[in-house]
Design an enzyme around this catalytic site. Structure first.
Site, PDB file in Angstrom:
ATOM      1  N   ASP A  52     -30.873  12.623   0.937  1.00  0.00           N
ATOM      2  CA  ASP A  52     -31.204  13.882   0.416  1.00  0.00           C
ATOM      3  C   ASP A  52     -29.864  14.315  -0.153  1.00  0.00           C
ATOM      4  O   ASP A  52     -29.786  15.034  -1.386  1.00  0.00           O
ATOM      5  CB  ASP A  52     -31.328  14.853   1.834  1.00  0.00           C
ATOM      6  CG  ASP A  52     -31.680  16.342   1.334  1.00  0.00           C
ATOM      7  OD1 ASP A  52     -32.360  16.496   0.408  1.00  0.00           O
ATOM      8  OD2 ASP A  52     -31.040  17.304   1.927  1.00  0.00           O
ATOM      9  N   ASP A 110     -29.127  14.616  -4.803  1.00  0.00           N
ATOM     10  CA  ASP A 110     -28.731  15.910  -5.452  1.00  0.00           C
ATOM     11  C   ASP A 110     -27.387  15.466  -5.983  1.00  0.00           C
ATOM     12  O   ASP A 110     -27.663  16.136  -7.466  1.00  0.00           O
ATOM     13  CB  ASP A 110     -28.470  16.859  -4.312  1.00  0.00           C
ATOM     14  CG  ASP A 110     -29.757  17.931  -4.287  1.00  0.00           C
ATOM     15  OD1 ASP A 110     -30.799  17.423  -4.434  1.00  0.00           O
ATOM     16  OD2 ASP A 110     -29.426  19.067  -4.002  1.00  0.00           O
ATOM     17  N   LYS A 117     -22.916   5.359   7.688  1.00  0.00           N
ATOM     18  CA  LYS A 117     -21.612   5.661   8.356  1.00  0.00           C
ATOM     19  C   LYS A 117     -21.595   4.852   9.654  1.00  0.00           C
ATOM     20  O   LYS A 117     -21.448   5.188  10.593  1.00  0.00           O
ATOM     21  CB  LYS A 117     -21.463   7.189   8.733  1.00  0.00           C
ATOM     22  CG  LYS A 117     -21.537   8.219   7.513  1.00  0.00           C
ATOM     23  CD  LYS A 117     -19.906   8.022   7.049  1.00  0.00           C
ATOM     24  CE  LYS A 117     -19.083   8.790   7.921  1.00  0.00           C
ATOM     25  NZ  LYS A 117     -17.648   8.803   7.457  1.00  0.00           N
ATOM     26  N   TYR A 156     -34.327  14.006  10.319  1.00  0.00           N
ATOM     27  CA  TYR A 156     -35.429  14.744  10.001  1.00  0.00           C
ATOM     28  C   TYR A 156     -36.423  14.975  10.938  1.00  0.00           C
ATOM     29  O   TYR A 156     -37.256  15.962  11.108  1.00  0.00           O
ATOM     30  CB  TYR A 156     -35.966  14.496   8.675  1.00  0.00           C
ATOM     31  CG  TYR A 156     -35.324  15.011   7.455  1.00  0.00           C
ATOM     32  CD1 TYR A 156     -33.947  14.717   6.978  1.00  0.00           C
ATOM     33  CD2 TYR A 156     -35.879  15.737   6.524  1.00  0.00           C
ATOM     34  CE1 TYR A 156     -33.291  15.294   6.032  1.00  0.00           C
ATOM     35  CE2 TYR A 156     -35.209  16.297   5.364  1.00  0.00           C
ATOM     36  CZ  TYR A 156     -33.994  16.298   5.254  1.00  0.00           C
ATOM     37  OH  TYR A 156     -33.466  16.723   4.244  1.00  0.00           O
ATOM     38  N   ASP A 187     -19.710   8.595   2.703  1.00  0.00           N
ATOM     39  CA  ASP A 187     -18.550   9.500   2.006  1.00  0.00           C
ATOM     40  C   ASP A 187     -18.044   8.795   0.672  1.00  0.00           C
ATOM     41  O   ASP A 187     -18.257   9.482  -0.200  1.00  0.00           O
ATOM     42  CB  ASP A 187     -17.740   9.970   3.156  1.00  0.00           C
ATOM     43  CG  ASP A 187     -17.011   8.873   3.666  1.00  0.00           C
ATOM     44  OD1 ASP A 187     -17.694   7.843   3.808  1.00  0.00           O
ATOM     45  OD2 ASP A 187     -16.151   9.027   4.331  1.00  0.00           O
TER      46      ASP A 187
HETATM   47  C1  IPM Z   1     -35.933  17.294  -0.871  1.00  0.00           C
HETATM   48  C2  IPM Z   1     -35.642  18.654  -0.294  1.00  0.00           C
HETATM   49  C3  IPM Z   1     -36.534  18.663   0.984  1.00  0.00           C
HETATM   50  C4  IPM Z   1     -35.588  17.771   1.841  1.00  0.00           C
HETATM   51  C5  IPM Z   1     -36.566  19.919   1.632  1.00  0.00           C
HETATM   52  C6  IPM Z   1     -37.375  20.982   0.609  1.00  0.00           C
HETATM   53  C7  IPM Z   1     -37.288  19.852   2.947  1.00  0.00           C
HETATM   54  O1  IPM Z   1     -34.510  19.031  -0.279  1.00  0.00           O
HETATM   55  O2  IPM Z   1     -36.821  16.901  -1.298  1.00  0.00           O
HETATM   56  O3  IPM Z   1     -34.387  16.663  -1.075  1.00  0.00           O
HETATM   57  O4  IPM Z   1     -34.506  18.209   2.646  1.00  0.00           O
HETATM   58  O5  IPM Z   1     -36.078  16.500   1.964  1.00  0.00           O
HETATM   59 MG    MG Z   2     -32.815  17.759  -0.970  1.00  0.00          MG
END
Ligand code: IPM
Ligand code: MG
Length: 375
Positions: free
Chosen positions: A256, A260, A199, A148, A232
């Site tokens: 990230d 999710d 990884k 990032y 993975d």
């Molecule tokens: C998160 C989001 C952010 C990230 C974006 C909005 C920059 O996806 O907080 O998970 O990738 O960190």
């Molecule tokens: Mg995210």
């Protein structure tokens, strides 16, 4: 109810951001009012702009003035940033840059993303009830390093006219150790197990990550169970048998993605809070930003159907981690559970036999439940 505490007001900066961020934050304001009124807890609340709303007002996703407010606050509570209106802006002034600047300049290196599955919501998960019911895991995501922020980065044109996009995955010993330490400490108060994910089979930064986590473990946390898992495989295990995990520690990008996936296991992204923490300052306070895991959901913004629970639970995390009010955090979490078991649902978590309510009715119900729950 008795007076809960006296002392200086807790300084909270609220940044509603874009899309549903504004609607859900309004419900948090009601919750904060309740704590001021009924528990006699003083909050000094200021509000600012971030993301697209700041771009519209000031041409920048966050201003220096708002950054100064963030530095001065005990905690920042953020709604969500982004939306199609700002999608085609140059990279450096996209809404997301506001969030990334906050994370970087406040040095919020440890991002805690709990994924808990409420019994009342187990049927809303895309996995079978028995796989997710009672799920309680935390992903600790490194938040200020890795790909990032790594340099070099950019898009360049090669002599033959092709273009090349570049990002750099980079971690130092200290960056790895400080986030791993947060994970080990957290695990000690929970299931006592850490899964570290990278990884290492293809990336040198992953090899370093694995070695440093192992070294810190052996030096300082030998009593905590530690396992290493390729990212993975971790993604696969998360959807296969999520309850095998307790605390997962991983880098910025894998965190990230894995968070999710973990969020979806719980039945709704609309339910999950997060905390991003920095190192304790000289006065013992640590910079902190709390935000729901969901995004700005422009497709449903302004319709009063968004779920305010993730943001309300993010405020609960602020009560616990920044304001030293763990009991009040528990009170708020119980109020949310009470409302869910009572059968009220926003559209995203609607189930047969439950009642669909708006953002505002959900917020109101949680405030009413605060009057009822005991801790
Ligand atoms: C998160 C989001 C952010 C990230 C974006 C909005 C920059 O996806 O907080 O998970 O990738 O960190
Ligand atoms: Mg995210």
């Amino acid at each position: 109810m008795s007076t809960s505490e006296t002392g200086p007001a807790h300084k909270l900066l609220i940044l509603p951001g874009d899309g549903i961020g504004k609607e859900v934050m309004r419900e948090v304001r009601r919750v904060i009012d309740w704590f001021q009124r009924r528990r006699n807890i003083a909050f000094e609340v200021t509000e600012g702009l971030v993301g697209g709303s700041s771009i519209d007002a000031h041409g920048l996703p966050i201003t220096d003035e708002t950054m100064a407010l963030a530095h001065a606050a005990d905690a920042v509570l953020l709604g969500a940033v982004g939306g199609p209106k700002w999608d085609n802006l140059p990279f450096a002034i996209k809404p997301e840059r506001g969030l990334l600047r906050l994370r970087k300049e406040l040095e919020l290196f440890a991002n805690l993303r709990p994924a808990m599955c409420y019994a009342a919501l187990a049927d809303a998960s895309s996995l079978k009830r028995e796989l997710v019911e009672g799920l309680d895991i935390v992903i600790v995501r490194e938040l200020t390093g890795g790909v990032y922020f790594g340099e070099p980065r950019g898009i360049e044109t090669l002599p033959d006219g092709q273009r090349r996009g570049i990002n750099t995955q980079v971690y130092t010993t200290d960056e790895i150790r400080r986030v791993a330490r947060v994970a080990f400490e957290l695990a000690k108060g929970r299931g006592n197990k850490v899964t570290s994910s990278e990884k290492a089979n293809v990336m040198e930064s992953g090899v370093l990550w694995r070695e440093e986590v192992q070294r810190l473990h052996d030096e300082e946390f030998p009593e905590v169970e530690l396992e290493h898992m390729y990212a993975d495989n971790a993604a696969m295990q998360l959807v296969r048998r999520p309850k095998q995990f307790d605390v997962i520690v991983t880098d910025n990008l894998f965190g990230d993605i894995l968070s999710d996936a973990a969020a979806m296991l719980t039945g709704s992204l609309g339910m999950l809070p997060s905390a991003s923490l920095g190192a304790p300052r000289a006065d013992g306070k640590r910079p902190a930003l709390y935000e729901p895991v969901h995004g700005s959901a422009p497709d449903i913004a302004g319709q009063e159907i968004a779920n305010p629970i993730a943001t309300i639970l993010s405020f609960a995390m602020a009560l616990r981690w920044s304001f030293g009010l763990a009991d009040e955090a528990t009170r708020l979490e119980k109020a949310v559970e009470h409302v869910l078991s009572g059968g009220l649902r926003t559209a995203d978590i609607l189930q047969p036999g439950t009642a669909k309510v708006s953002t505002g009715v959900m917020g109101e119900a949680i405030v009413r439940a605060l009057d009822k729950v005991t801790i």
